[in-house]
Design a protein around this motif. Structure first.
Motif, PDB file in Angstrom:
ATOM      1  N   LYS A   1      66.929 112.103 115.538  1.00  0.00           N
ATOM      2  CA  LYS A   1      66.541 111.737 115.442  1.00  0.00           C
ATOM      3  C   LYS A   1      65.446 110.128 115.368  1.00  0.00           C
ATOM      4  O   LYS A   1      64.613 109.649 115.079  1.00  0.00           O
ATOM      5  CB  LYS A   1      65.571 111.498 113.872  1.00  0.00           C
ATOM      6  N   ASN A   2      66.531 109.363 115.828  1.00  0.00           N
ATOM      7  CA  ASN A   2      66.757 107.739 116.221  1.00  0.00           C
ATOM      8  C   ASN A   2      66.182 107.293 114.885  1.00  0.00           C
ATOM      9  O   ASN A   2      65.342 106.692 114.763  1.00  0.00           O
ATOM     10  CB  ASN A   2      65.485 107.576 117.368  1.00  0.00           C
ATOM     11  N   ALA A   3      66.469 107.470 113.614  1.00  0.00           N
ATOM     12  CA  ALA A   3      65.768 107.141 111.873  1.00  0.00           C
ATOM     13  C   ALA A   3      67.387 106.450 111.123  1.00  0.00           C
ATOM     14  O   ALA A   3      67.153 105.736 109.926  1.00  0.00           O
ATOM     15  CB  ALA A   3      66.021 108.124 111.258  1.00  0.00           C
ATOM     16  N   ALA A   4      68.706 106.087 111.756  1.00  0.00           N
ATOM     17  CA  ALA A   4      69.702 105.871 111.632  1.00  0.00           C
ATOM     18  C   ALA A   4      70.804 105.260 112.050  1.00  0.00           C
ATOM     19  O   ALA A   4      70.719 105.898 113.619  1.00  0.00           O
ATOM     20  CB  ALA A   4      70.419 106.516 110.387  1.00  0.00           C
ATOM     21  N   LEU A   5      72.082 104.334 111.563  1.00  0.00           N
ATOM     22  CA  LEU A   5      73.132 104.271 112.550  1.00  0.00           C
ATOM     23  C   LEU A   5      73.882 105.092 112.017  1.00  0.00           C
ATOM     24  O   LEU A   5      73.806 105.169 111.259  1.00  0.00           O
ATOM     25  CB  LEU A   5      73.350 102.773 112.995  1.00  0.00           C
ATOM     26  N   ILE A   6      75.426 105.631 113.110  1.00  0.00           N
ATOM     27  CA  ILE A   6      76.490 106.324 112.151  1.00  0.00           C
ATOM     28  C   ILE A   6      78.208 105.234 113.705  1.00  0.00           C
ATOM     29  O   ILE A   6      77.659 104.746 114.429  1.00  0.00           O
ATOM     30  CB  ILE A   6      76.498 107.254 112.480  1.00  0.00           C
ATOM     31  N   ILE A   7      78.142 104.650 112.512  1.00  0.00           N
ATOM     32  CA  ILE A   7      79.730 104.640 112.877  1.00  0.00           C
ATOM     33  C   ILE A   7      80.554 105.572 112.314  1.00  0.00           C
ATOM     34  O   ILE A   7      81.312 105.339 110.753  1.00  0.00           O
ATOM     35  CB  ILE A   7      80.169 102.878 112.324  1.00  0.00           C
TER      36      ILE A   7
END
Length: 368
Positions: A310-316
């Motif tokens: 939902k374009n509400a956080a980044l993930i690595i």
């Protein structure tokens, strides 16, 4: 006698991690406000953190001799059938002795035997599933309980649709108004006002991989003019406390003032346990999720992706940290617009009345 004056008896079971314990405590606190005369009893796993955290919150707890099944063949797995039989027997004894009016499960090893026995005795039961991908305990219990409170859409894939109520996950009341605490919080941590603050959360026990990353990247973070509040966890504090108060770094075993920690932060790096995700939605700060790959069904990655999509956080992902961390972090801190966008988008996903709604469902079971 009004419902408020009735002496209801309520059992809550859940534990193993803070993600199961704190929601149970939040639900108990809400029910205690509604029914001041109610009696509460928690049931947990004998050697897990709930045996310490629940009494600290002011509630009685009994422990079962239970643990989960390991992924590989171990001595612990060979012991599992004996532990299960022992736990079912003790759970039955607890139910017969305490005579609860309702039983609430928030996940974790102990909730399985306890709710199994409660359901067999026709005690009304509710489970609260925090994750977007449920664990085996709640999947098994779903057929036996009256209500299932969930935090994500699409859970009818796993649970009977007619029992589902989307409530969100209970979070600490103190997090509902952190924007007013920013100045006080920065002073509390002795942080520099006007300097970007990074909060690192690895869970109550800590994350070995996140701690390794931060240790490796301290020079890089200093070059980016970032100050760091680093919760490294109980298992790792002795190893990492040497960095305390060096290079604008503060290292903590555990953060008791989470409202201040969130209020002081500009950016958060976090695991993606269900409770952490729910809290971060309410907090509304830009987040980089580093999900643990070592949990059942890889549910932390699924929790994180529900927000990232939902374009509400980044993930690595852990395996990409060495390659991707510096570039993704640099890009994020270079764009205040992107930080603002992520903060606003994650806040839109917050379900702020979860505890109250779950208590409403418990109240319906008590009155029926």
């Amino acid at each position: 006698m009004s419902n408020k004056d009735k002496t209801y008896k309520i059992i809550l079971s859940g534990g193993g991690t803070g993600g199961h314990i704190y929601p149970a405590i939040a639900i108990a606190n809400e029910l205690k406000l509604r029914f001041p005369n109610a009696e509460f009893l928690f049931v947990g796993a004998e050697d897990r953190m709930e045996m310490e955290k629940v009494p600290q919150a002011g509630y009685d707890i009994k422990g079962l001799w239970i643990s989960g099944i390991q992924r590989q063949l171990t001595l612990k797995n060979l012991m599992f059938p004996f532990k299960l039989v022992s736990s079912l027997w003790k759970a039955r004894k607890i139910i017969n002795s305490f005579k609860p009016d309702v039983v609430i499960g928030t996940g974790g090893f102990a909730s399985g035997p306890l709710l199994q026995m409660a359901a067999s005795k026709k005690v009304p039961c509710l489970i609260q599933e925090q994750n977007s991908f449920p664990g085996i305990t709640n999947k098994v219990l779903a057929k036996k309980v009256q209500k299932i409170c969930v935090a994500y859409d699409g859970l009818e894939r796993f649970f009977p649709k007619e029992k589902l109520i989307k409530t969100g996950n209970p979070v600490r009341e103190s997090l509902l108004d952190i924007d007013s605490k920013t100045v006080e919080a920065k002073d509390f941590f002795n942080l520099k006002h006007g300097k970007l603050t990074l909060l690192i959360l690895g869970g109550s026990l800590g994350s070995r991989r996140i701690n390794q990353l931060i240790e490796k990247e301290l020079e890089f973070l200093q070059m980016q003019n970032v100050q760091v509040v680093w919760q490294c966890g109980k298992l790792y504090y002795q190893q990492y406390k040497i960095y305390n108060h060096t290079k604008d770094v503060q290292v903590y075993e555990f953060l008791n003032n989470m409202d201040f920690a969130y209020a002081a932060a500009d950016i958060v790096i976090s695991r993606a346990g269900a409770s952490s995700v729910s809290e971060l939605c309410i907090v509304g700060k830009p987040v980089i999720f580093i999900p643990s790959p070592n949990v059942a069904e890889d549910h932390q990655t699924k929790n994180a992706m529900a927000i990232v999509d939902k374009n509400a956080a980044l993930i690595i992902k852990e395996e990409d940290l060495d390659v991707d961390f510096e570039s993704k972090f640099s890009k994020l801190i270079a764009s205040s617009e992107r930080q603002k966008e992520l903060g606003m988008n994650i806040k839109k996903l917050a379900l702020v009345n979860a505890t109250s709604q779950i208590a409403d469902e418990v109240e319906k079971l008590l009155k029926s």
